[in-house]
Design an enzyme around this catalytic site. Structure first.
Site, PDB file in Angstrom:
ATOM      1  N   GLN A 107       0.826  -1.222   0.000  1.00 34.27           N
ATOM      2  CA  GLN A 107       0.000   0.000   0.000  1.00 34.27           C
ATOM      3  C   GLN A 107       0.854   1.264   0.000  1.00 34.27           C
ATOM      4  OE1 GLN A 107      -3.352  -0.827  -0.116  1.00 34.27           O
ATOM      5  NE2 GLN A 107      -2.536  -2.909   0.021  1.00 34.27           N
ATOM      6  N   TYR A 123       1.168  11.193 -10.968  1.00 42.51           N
ATOM      7  CA  TYR A 123       0.701  10.115 -10.086  1.00 42.51           C
ATOM      8  C   TYR A 123       0.120   8.959 -10.908  1.00 42.51           C
ATOM      9  CZ  TYR A 123      -2.321   7.612  -6.768  1.00 42.51           C
ATOM     10  OH  TYR A 123      -2.949   6.631  -6.015  1.00 42.51           O
ATOM     11  N   VAL A 176     -11.632  14.390  -0.423  1.00 44.27           N
ATOM     12  CA  VAL A 176     -12.825  15.224  -0.192  1.00 44.27           C
ATOM     13  C   VAL A 176     -13.691  14.763   0.984  1.00 44.27           C
ATOM     14  CG1 VAL A 176     -13.147  16.327  -2.439  1.00 44.27           C
ATOM     15  CG2 VAL A 176     -14.133  14.066  -2.050  1.00 44.27           C
ATOM     16  N   ASP A 201      -7.750  16.543 -12.690  1.00 43.88           N
ATOM     17  CA  ASP A 201      -8.950  15.838 -12.220  1.00 43.88           C
ATOM     18  C   ASP A 201      -9.754  15.306 -13.396  1.00 43.88           C
ATOM     19  OD1 ASP A 201      -8.816  15.892  -9.513  1.00 43.88           O
ATOM     20  OD2 ASP A 201     -10.149  17.615  -9.236  1.00 43.88           O
TER      21      ASP A 201
HETATM   22  P1  NAD Z   1      -1.888   7.085   2.934  1.00 44.26           P
HETATM   23  O1  NAD Z   1      -1.060   8.249   2.561  1.00 44.26           O
HETATM   24  O2  NAD Z   1      -2.776   7.185   4.114  1.00 44.26           O
HETATM   25  O3  NAD Z   1      -0.994   5.787   3.083  1.00 44.26           O
HETATM   26  C1  NAD Z   1       0.227   5.595   2.406  1.00 44.26           C
HETATM   27  C2  NAD Z   1       1.231   5.054   3.409  1.00 44.26           C
HETATM   28  O4  NAD Z   1       2.473   4.822   2.747  1.00 44.26           O
HETATM   29  C3  NAD Z   1       1.509   6.049   4.550  1.00 44.26           C
HETATM   30  O5  NAD Z   1       1.427   5.402   5.781  1.00 44.26           O
HETATM   31  C4  NAD Z   1       2.922   6.536   4.248  1.00 44.26           C
HETATM   32  O6  NAD Z   1       3.611   6.935   5.411  1.00 44.26           O
HETATM   33  C5  NAD Z   1       3.516   5.316   3.580  1.00 44.26           C
HETATM   34  N1  NAD Z   1       4.673   5.662   2.765  1.00 44.26           N
HETATM   35  C6  NAD Z   1       4.783   6.687   1.880  1.00 44.26           C
HETATM   36  N2  NAD Z   1       6.011   6.723   1.361  1.00 44.26           N
HETATM   37  C7  NAD Z   1       6.703   5.688   1.908  1.00 44.26           C
HETATM   38  C8  NAD Z   1       8.020   5.220   1.774  1.00 44.26           C
HETATM   39  N3  NAD Z   1       8.908   5.835   0.962  1.00 44.26           N
HETATM   40  N4  NAD Z   1       8.407   4.141   2.492  1.00 44.26           N
HETATM   41  C9  NAD Z   1       7.524   3.522   3.343  1.00 44.26           C
HETATM   42  N5  NAD Z   1       6.266   3.928   3.513  1.00 44.26           N
HETATM   43  C10 NAD Z   1       5.847   4.999   2.802  1.00 44.26           C
HETATM   44  O7  NAD Z   1      -2.741   6.747   1.622  1.00 44.26           O
HETATM   45  P2  NAD Z   1      -3.899   5.675   1.394  1.00 44.26           P
HETATM   46  O8  NAD Z   1      -5.082   6.433   0.954  1.00 44.26           O
HETATM   47  O9  NAD Z   1      -4.010   4.761   2.531  1.00 44.26           O
HETATM   48  O10 NAD Z   1      -3.331   4.905   0.111  1.00 44.26           O
HETATM   49  C11 NAD Z   1      -2.773   3.598   0.174  1.00 44.26           C
HETATM   50  C12 NAD Z   1      -2.472   3.143  -1.239  1.00 44.26           C
HETATM   51  O11 NAD Z   1      -3.656   3.107  -2.013  1.00 44.26           O
HETATM   52  C13 NAD Z   1      -1.505   4.029  -2.002  1.00 44.26           C
HETATM   53  O12 NAD Z   1      -0.686   3.194  -2.787  1.00 44.26           O
HETATM   54  C14 NAD Z   1      -2.412   4.857  -2.886  1.00 44.26           C
HETATM   55  O13 NAD Z   1      -1.734   5.309  -4.047  1.00 44.26           O
HETATM   56  C15 NAD Z   1      -3.473   3.844  -3.215  1.00 44.26           C
HETATM   57  N6  NAD Z   1      -4.751   4.423  -3.606  1.00 44.26           N
HETATM   58  C16 NAD Z   1      -5.505   5.086  -2.690  1.00 44.26           C
HETATM   59  C17 NAD Z   1      -6.736   5.618  -3.075  1.00 44.26           C
HETATM   60  C18 NAD Z   1      -7.620   6.332  -2.081  1.00 44.26           C
HETATM   61  O14 NAD Z   1      -8.702   6.730  -2.475  1.00 44.26           O
HETATM   62  N7  NAD Z   1      -7.227   6.516  -0.841  1.00 44.26           N
HETATM   63  C19 NAD Z   1      -7.180   5.493  -4.400  1.00 44.26           C
HETATM   64  C20 NAD Z   1      -6.370   4.825  -5.322  1.00 44.26           C
HETATM   65  C21 NAD Z   1      -5.177   4.268  -4.906  1.00 44.26           C
END
Ligand code: NAD
Length: 333
Positions: A87, A155, A199, A293
């Site tokens: 993640q 991204y 959001v 967006d």
């Molecule tokens: P988040 O920012 O809450 O979680 C990401 C985590 O990764 C954080 O805990 C951060 O500290 C950790 N992280 C970042 N860089 C790092 C590094 N270099 N080494 C180790 N850890 C690192 O975001 P989220 O919403 O929980 O997203 C989780 C995943 O899901 C991501 O890959 C994101 O791209 C993907 N994603 C999320 C959504 C959404 O709607 N939230 C949608 C599509 C994809």
């Protein structure tokens, strides 16, 4: 989330990268509840210690504070691990527009490090967070997995490159992979603060504080908002599947309905008014459309239903009801 229902073997050891983030910490909690041994690898770039504070004293939970940009750290994290749920990434389209270099190094080089570490250890399957942003400028609706457009942000490029790497690793090294294209996930523990907040937590906390939420555009842009428990379900189903046709591929993770931002605000006002009736009359402000967006996003979830038996339990209404209650109970000033 009723994880018992899935019969996930509690003896499996699972690495959750980004396990201190919104999605990762919710996945960690579900796995710990099931009795699994869970390692969380996180550098706290956007994740928070409070997200995992209830897990930290659990004997089955190990926190490895480190950066996925370091290959040795990734290798250490993969020792004795059966499944990786990757993640960790820097989320947010605007963040990647402001600083494409850092987004690329974490989301692409870090991802590649994790793939290499997984292939060089005994990891059975590498399941990773992909993104609906990969559909880019495609106007096809609903989005089906094999019809994507051109990326609209740095991204989106990074997330598409993840899919390409995973595909090549499964073909050339035999590493089992599954990519989960998440669509606008929301729910407990999602960060409402900062310039890159999503959001739903942002609007929710603004309304709770009697501030006017600001919509970018006229509010007609729509999203397939996906409650966190549906995402946990898909991660567990991706671990469980034994169907060869269901692996080394990609799935949409969504509910399969879209809601525009004006409707979203109305839903939030209704649920939050149950706690504070003044919220009903808060007015919304409208601003400029943001770069990168996409106007509308709606997923087809037929592939996940067919191959993984996905059966999402939370539509947006049920999810928002849970989420607003969590924000009211936990983040009210
Ligand atoms: P988040 O920012 O809450 O979680 C990401 C985590 O990764 C954080 O805990 C951060 O500290 C950790 N992280 C970042 N860089 C790092 C590094 N270099 N080494 C180790 N850890 C690192 O975001 P989220 O919403 O929980 O997203 C989780 C995943 O899901 C991501 O890959 C994101 O791209 C993907 N994603 C999320 C959504 C959404 O709607 N939230 C949608 C599509 C994809």
């Amino acid at each position: 989330m009723d994880i018992e229902h899935f019969n996930l073997n509690p003896n499996l050891k699972i690495l959750v990268t980004g396990g201190a983030g919104f999605i990762g910490s919710n996945i960690c909690e579900a796995l710990i509840k099931n009795g699994n041994k869970v390692t969380c690898l996180d550098n706290f770039a956007t994740g928070k210690k409070t997200n995992i504070s209830k897990l930290i004293d659990n004997n089955n939970f190990t926190l490895l504070e480190g950066d996925i940009r370091n290959l040795d750290t990734c290798k250490q994290a993969c020792i004795d691990v059966n499944y990786v749920l990757h993640q960790a990434a820097l989320g947010s389209v605007p963040r990647s527009i402001n600083d494409p270099v850092t987004s690329n190094s974490v989301n692409v080089s870090g991802f590649l490090n994790m793939l290499v570490a997984a292939k060089d250890s005994d990891v059975k399957r590498f399941i990773y967070a992909a993104s609906s942003s990969t559909y880019g400028d495609s106007k096809i609706m609903p989005k089906v997995e094999d019809r994507i457009g051109k990326p609209l942000s740095p991204y989106a490029i990074t997330k598409y490159v993840n899919e390409l790497y995973a595909d090549v690793f499964s073909k050339t090294y035999g590493l089992e992979t599954i990519g989960l294209r998440y669509f606008n996930v929301f729910g407990r523990k999602q960060d409402p603060n900062g310039a890159y907040a999503a959001v739903i937590p942002k609007f929710t906390t603004q309304l709770m504080n009697h501030e006017s939420p600001m919509i970018n555009g006229d509010g007609s842009f729509s999203r397939d908002f996906t409650y966190i428990d549906n995402v946990i379900e898909m991660n567990i189903r991706s671990i469980l599947t034994t169907n060869p046709d269901a692996i080394n591929t990609i799935y949409n993770v969504a509910f399969g309905e879209r809601t525009n931002l004006n409707q979203l605000i109305e839903h939030l006002k209704i649920f939050l008014s149950e706690f504070d009736s003044n919220i009903k009359s808060i007015e919304v402000k409208y601003g400029d459309i943001r770069k990168g967006d996409v106007p509308h996003s709606l997923a087809s979830i037929e592939k996940a239903k067919k191959l993984l038996g996905y059966n999402p339990q939370f539509d947006i209404i049920k999810g928002l009801k849970e989420a607003t209650k969590w924000y009211w109970d936990n983040l009210r000033k």
